[in-house]
Design a protein around this motif. Sequence first.
Motif, PDB file in Angstrom:
ATOM      1  N   SER A   1       0.825  -1.209   0.000  1.00 52.82           N
ATOM      2  CA  SER A   1       0.000   0.000   0.000  1.00 52.82           C
ATOM      3  C   SER A   1       0.857   1.256   0.000  1.00 52.82           C
ATOM      4  O   SER A   1       1.908   1.295   0.651  1.00 52.82           O
ATOM      5  CB  SER A   1      -0.904   0.027   1.237  1.00 52.82           C
ATOM      6  OG  SER A   1      -1.620   1.251   1.322  1.00 52.82           O
TER       7      SER A   1
ATOM      8  N   ALA B   1      -4.508  -0.957  -2.960  1.00 49.49           N
ATOM      9  CA  ALA B   1      -4.622   0.339  -3.637  1.00 49.49           C
ATOM     10  C   ALA B   1      -5.198   0.280  -5.045  1.00 49.49           C
ATOM     11  O   ALA B   1      -5.705   1.286  -5.528  1.00 49.49           O
ATOM     12  CB  ALA B   1      -3.243   1.018  -3.684  1.00 49.49           C
TER      13      ALA B   1
ATOM     14  N   ALA C   1      -0.328   3.722  -6.253  1.00 51.49           N
ATOM     15  CA  ALA C   1      -0.391   2.266  -6.364  1.00 51.49           C
ATOM     16  C   ALA C   1       0.703   1.758  -7.310  1.00 51.49           C
ATOM     17  O   ALA C   1       1.195   2.481  -8.177  1.00 51.49           O
ATOM     18  CB  ALA C   1      -1.759   1.833  -6.858  1.00 51.49           C
TER      19      ALA C   1
END
Length: 624
Positions: free
Chosen positions: A267, A343, A349
């Motif tokens: 993440s 994400a 991301a």
Amino acid sequence: MSAVEARFGAACRDHEAGRAGAAETGYGAVLAAAPGHPGAAGNLASLLCAAGRAADAIAVLTRALRAAPEAAGLRASLAALVAESSGPDRARPLAEGALALQPDLPEAWFHLGNLLRSHGERAGAERAYRRATRARPDFAGAWSNLGDMRAEAGALAEAVACYRTALGHRPDLPQPRVNLGEALKAQGLAREAAILLQDGLALHPDLPLLHANLLLTLHYLPAVPPPVLARAHAHWNRRHAAGFRPDLPVYAHARDPARRLRIGYVSPDLCTHACASFILPLFGAHDRRAVEVVAYALSERRDAVTERLERRVDLWRPLSGHDDAEAAALIRADRVDILVDLAGHTAGARPLIFARTPAPVQVAWLGYPDTTGMPAIGHRLTDAWADPPGPSDGWHSERLVRLPGGFLCFEPLAEAEPGPARGPEEPPTFGSFNNLAKLTPQVVALWGRLLRAVPGSRLVLKSGALADSWTRERYRTLFARAGVGAERLILAGHVAAMNEHLRAYHRVDVALDPFPYNGTTTTCEALWMGVPVVTLAGTHHVARVGVSLLNACGLPDLVAETEDAYLDIAAALAADPARRATLRTELRRRMLAAPLGDPARFARTVEAAYRALWQDWLATADPA
């Protein structure tokens, strides 16, 4: 023309034609004859950087500066390279030295702005970018970075103007286009952002970030149905991700169905962020006898929430210094059994890590309201309210794993108690603290009908973008067209302290969920603070998160199937202060009684799903 200049011209022609080896030889010959030649040194450094040879480029510029110490342009170029290799502290004297030699050198001001920005000196960075644009009005990079500074300051209209100026001079630059799309979305102009990004995709078909931003933006548009969204995500995968996946990845994992599993979470949002309210409780409640938790942080940002998260995992791995291939190799070396993407296609991301399948089982959860479009990620955690069995399965490249009791567990990032119930003598106040991209013209029209139907009622809108005067005026105009005067609107910007943000719900009686892109964190925060939320059930996940959260709390009566029902439910709550008072005291208790507020119960559900996925993989994977 001298022989040196003739040789330099030939090297430039080789450079422009893509004959890198011949160009490098030519520039080297020029510098052998004229060690301080600024054009040859600068061009050779640029060529070397493009080939990934930054150290060689620094050496070229350093030697050239010894021969020509007053070449301000070379000094500025060296500052940029040194900043990347050795950090801003060593680079700053070089940029300032270039400006001492040539005070109007735009490149030096630009590089100094970047150095100041990296140090957090925003005011100084902005001044430097402005000096660069004054010295060279067509300096697109400086306009783009100046737009970033204005956006960070909340001056969205000024940021939009800067990005448009940058693109006016350099339509081919991707970064101002990406950032302009973000600024337009923040102003509530999602349709305009989608058009801009779609045009950009034609210019930059191989840029995953721009394409991903378009995917996310499409979710704000009511006219884009789920099958179209599914095809758009499959297209992203074909264009950017499909080529990375090996046909037969080999994993050296102990094939024991009951052993402790290593779970990796990837993440960019392991900090004060909306997603952290859902990551924290799961990290903290995982049964360490059953699973080992590894957090892969994609961002360098750290704050108090990062520290809370880090304390709740077994291993913390920063990935910001690794490219996608290196990150995937590190994860594979860690022998992660199940890798979870938090994400999707949101900011920061890194889906191309997952495209390289570094773990035998890969799962999507939480941060993105749709399929990733990537078969490399085999599963997605959801629930039957957010993704009812049936058509939604066909809209996903992943197999949907529906968790009983809901797909989320919530923990607030700060402490705050629900305020006292507002009495019948006070005007009913509706509220939405969602980002403005979710407040589409259709949402404004429906909320306008609601305010007209409830005499004397008011609406609180709270969003960081409302610090921008142009954006505030735009929403006043939109509501005026819907028959609601400015005196009935309370427009609030960002509040730095999280507990103050939560206490802003004290002045809200009924929270309104936007559509088709529902709230998630905002809905949970409203319920946590004792404020009922009314939602309109849509067809697919992004439009059904409200359905999931309200059903998880035992509040199906706050879910509307039609716009008219939405109006009736919200108006009835506004007219019933007694029920609102009851909910003000009961909603937090309801949340805590559900998996939504019970981390241990939620973690056991997730762990059971992980165990089943692991055993499924063992049953289907080739032991060889």
